[in-house]
Design a protein around this motif. Sequence first.
Motif, PDB file in Angstrom:
ATOM      1  N   LEU A  11       0.823  -1.218   0.000  1.00  0.00           N
ATOM      2  CA  LEU A  11       0.000   0.000   0.000  1.00  0.00           C
ATOM      3  C   LEU A  11       0.851   1.260   0.000  1.00  0.00           C
ATOM      4  CD1 LEU A  11      -3.277  -0.235   2.036  1.00  0.00           C
ATOM      5  CD2 LEU A  11      -2.752  -0.951  -0.270  1.00  0.00           C
ATOM      6  N   ASP A  30      11.609   2.828   4.428  1.00  0.00           N
ATOM      7  CA  ASP A  30      11.407   1.411   4.729  1.00  0.00           C
ATOM      8  C   ASP A  30      12.641   0.863   5.448  1.00  0.00           C
ATOM      9  OD1 ASP A  30       9.011  -0.337   3.950  1.00  0.00           O
ATOM     10  OD2 ASP A  30      10.686  -1.700   3.664  1.00  0.00           O
ATOM     11  N   ARG A 265       4.699 -14.800   6.932  1.00  0.00           N
ATOM     12  CA  ARG A 265       4.838 -13.525   7.646  1.00  0.00           C
ATOM     13  C   ARG A 265       3.819 -13.484   8.773  1.00  0.00           C
ATOM     14  NH1 ARG A 265       4.545  -8.537   4.454  1.00  0.00           N
ATOM     15  NH2 ARG A 265       5.840  -7.753   6.120  1.00  0.00           N
ATOM     16  N   GLU A 268      -1.807  -9.892  11.452  1.00  0.00           N
ATOM     17  CA  GLU A 268      -2.229  -8.768  12.304  1.00  0.00           C
ATOM     18  C   GLU A 268      -3.351  -9.178  13.276  1.00  0.00           C
ATOM     19  OE1 GLU A 268      -2.920  -6.073   8.831  1.00  0.00           O
ATOM     20  OE2 GLU A 268      -1.524  -4.727   9.849  1.00  0.00           O
TER      21      GLU A 268
HETATM   22  P1  NAD Z   1       3.231  -4.967   3.381  1.00  0.00           P
HETATM   23  O1  NAD Z   1       3.484  -6.256   4.063  1.00  0.00           O
HETATM   24  O2  NAD Z   1       3.230  -4.985   1.895  1.00  0.00           O
HETATM   25  O3  NAD Z   1       4.308  -3.887   3.856  1.00  0.00           O
HETATM   26  C1  NAD Z   1       4.457  -3.572   5.216  1.00  0.00           C
HETATM   27  C2  NAD Z   1       5.944  -3.517   5.559  1.00  0.00           C
HETATM   28  O4  NAD Z   1       6.502  -4.829   5.493  1.00  0.00           O
HETATM   29  C3  NAD Z   1       6.762  -2.668   4.591  1.00  0.00           C
HETATM   30  O5  NAD Z   1       7.703  -1.955   5.345  1.00  0.00           O
HETATM   31  C4  NAD Z   1       7.425  -3.703   3.705  1.00  0.00           C
HETATM   32  O6  NAD Z   1       8.622  -3.273   3.126  1.00  0.00           O
HETATM   33  C5  NAD Z   1       7.678  -4.822   4.680  1.00  0.00           C
HETATM   34  N1  NAD Z   1       7.804  -6.098   3.976  1.00  0.00           N
HETATM   35  C6  NAD Z   1       6.919  -6.652   3.118  1.00  0.00           C
HETATM   36  N2  NAD Z   1       7.387  -7.839   2.662  1.00  0.00           N
HETATM   37  C7  NAD Z   1       8.586  -8.025   3.245  1.00  0.00           C
HETATM   38  C8  NAD Z   1       9.571  -9.054   3.181  1.00  0.00           C
HETATM   39  N3  NAD Z   1       9.392 -10.146   2.412  1.00  0.00           N
HETATM   40  N4  NAD Z   1      10.686  -8.911   3.922  1.00  0.00           N
HETATM   41  C9  NAD Z   1      10.877  -7.826   4.692  1.00  0.00           C
HETATM   42  N5  NAD Z   1       9.980  -6.813   4.817  1.00  0.00           N
HETATM   43  C10 NAD Z   1       8.850  -6.919   4.096  1.00  0.00           C
HETATM   44  O7  NAD Z   1       1.876  -4.381   3.991  1.00  0.00           O
HETATM   45  P2  NAD Z   1       0.638  -3.724   3.234  1.00  0.00           P
HETATM   46  O8  NAD Z   1      -0.104  -4.796   2.540  1.00  0.00           O
HETATM   47  O9  NAD Z   1       1.098  -2.545   2.487  1.00  0.00           O
HETATM   48  O10 NAD Z   1      -0.256  -3.286   4.468  1.00  0.00           O
HETATM   49  C11 NAD Z   1       0.025  -2.133   5.263  1.00  0.00           C
HETATM   50  C12 NAD Z   1      -1.197  -1.877   6.148  1.00  0.00           C
HETATM   51  O11 NAD Z   1      -2.329  -1.579   5.304  1.00  0.00           O
HETATM   52  C13 NAD Z   1      -1.610  -3.079   6.997  1.00  0.00           C
HETATM   53  O12 NAD Z   1      -2.177  -2.644   8.199  1.00  0.00           O
HETATM   54  C14 NAD Z   1      -2.688  -3.741   6.151  1.00  0.00           C
HETATM   55  O13 NAD Z   1      -3.582  -4.529   6.897  1.00  0.00           O
HETATM   56  C15 NAD Z   1      -3.365  -2.508   5.576  1.00  0.00           C
HETATM   57  N6  NAD Z   1      -4.091  -2.758   4.341  1.00  0.00           N
HETATM   58  C16 NAD Z   1      -3.522  -3.516   3.350  1.00  0.00           C
HETATM   59  C17 NAD Z   1      -4.249  -3.745   2.193  1.00  0.00           C
HETATM   60  C18 NAD Z   1      -3.650  -4.536   1.059  1.00  0.00           C
HETATM   61  O14 NAD Z   1      -4.378  -4.888   0.125  1.00  0.00           O
HETATM   62  N7  NAD Z   1      -2.353  -4.820   1.030  1.00  0.00           N
HETATM   63  C19 NAD Z   1      -5.533  -3.198   2.044  1.00  0.00           C
HETATM   64  C20 NAD Z   1      -6.060  -2.411   3.069  1.00  0.00           C
HETATM   65  C21 NAD Z   1      -5.322  -2.195   4.223  1.00  0.00           C
END
Ligand code: NAD
Length: 307
Positions: A11, A30, A265, A268
């Motif tokens: 996101l 990040d 991973r 939440e």
């Molecule tokens: P994400 O897991 O894509 O990213 C979150 C963090 O984790 C970032 O800093 C990212 O760099 C790190 N990360 C991701 N994969 C990694 C890996 N393999 N190794 C190390 N670090 C890693 O999270 P998101 O999906 O962007 O979600 C962020 C927030 O938004 C959460 O609270 C989620 O519930 C919410 N949200 C997500 C979505 C969606 O569709 N993704 C939709 C609505 C709300």
Amino acid sequence: MKIAIAGSGALGCGFGYMMQKNGNDVTLIDFWEDHIKAIQKNGLTITVNGKEDNIDIPIGKPADIKDTFDAVFIFTKSMGLRHMLEEIKHLLSEDTKVICLLNGLGHAKTIAEYIPEKNIIMGTTVWTGGLDAPGKTHFMGEGPVEVQNADINEKESTLQIVKMMADSGLNGVYSQDVHFTTWRKACVNGTMNALCSLLDCNIKELFATSEHEDLIKEIVSEFSLVAETEGVHLDVEETVSYLKATAEKVGAHYPSMHQDLQNKRLTEIDFLNGTVAKEAENKGLNAPYSKLITQLIHAKEDILGIK
Ligand code: NAD
């Protein structure tokens, strides 16, 4: 507007891309080394609603960034929020607005430990995204992104953020009751995410099971019970109808918690059903479904060796 994205996963990259494309000065922040290096070397490759693009966009760890920002959008996972708030203190001026669109409950209280109330903006988003590889993401939807200021006197500055998001194609909307939208979104995640993860199925399959109606009603009733103690009225019947309509729209999609477990991973869950179970216990209420679901998801994380 000078904007930082604190947590640039699925996101974060999506929001950062849309806002930079609209002429804002965006910096991604990040901790994930491979992702940072990939974007520094090759730019961010992102597919938005099926259309791929590549842009140069600055990215670094918090300590590498020296500027202060007009607005910081937080997009960590729930369990990374506190650490991120600790790490970005030097990026905040007296007036920096901090916008939190994470899924889950209790984030406003955590943020209030670090940020003055006048600068806190809470919200929800129905955009979705995914991380395909370091430096490569996808982003889908048409919004809305609903936000509201924590301090009632700060509506004007929040409307500027809403306009900036709307101009960026993110469909920013001013929410009249962000507590309600947050709890209702938590019901989506607390039912569909948790149950699909435990049953290893997609949303369409969940809603085709004979038990789904009962399970969803019990979970929503527990969320409603605890929400009421926080002054939020969640009508159970109305919420269940909303969930059914959402499920029909989404169809055969695996929710993000299911994907988190597949990608090994942490989930939440503690900020969804886990918060409801804990708050219910603290307040002398009963939330057995939320407690059991939280325990089962943690057991699944253990089986998969996720730390
Ligand atoms: P994400 O897991 O894509 O990213 C979150 C963090 O984790 C970032 O800093 C990212 O760099 C790190 N990360 C991701 N994969 C990694 C890996 N393999 N190794 C190390 N670090 C890693 O999270 P998101 O999906 O962007 O979600 C962020 C927030 O938004 C959460 O609270 C989620 O519930 C919410 N949200 C997500 C979505 C969606 O569709 N993704 C939709 C609505 C709300």
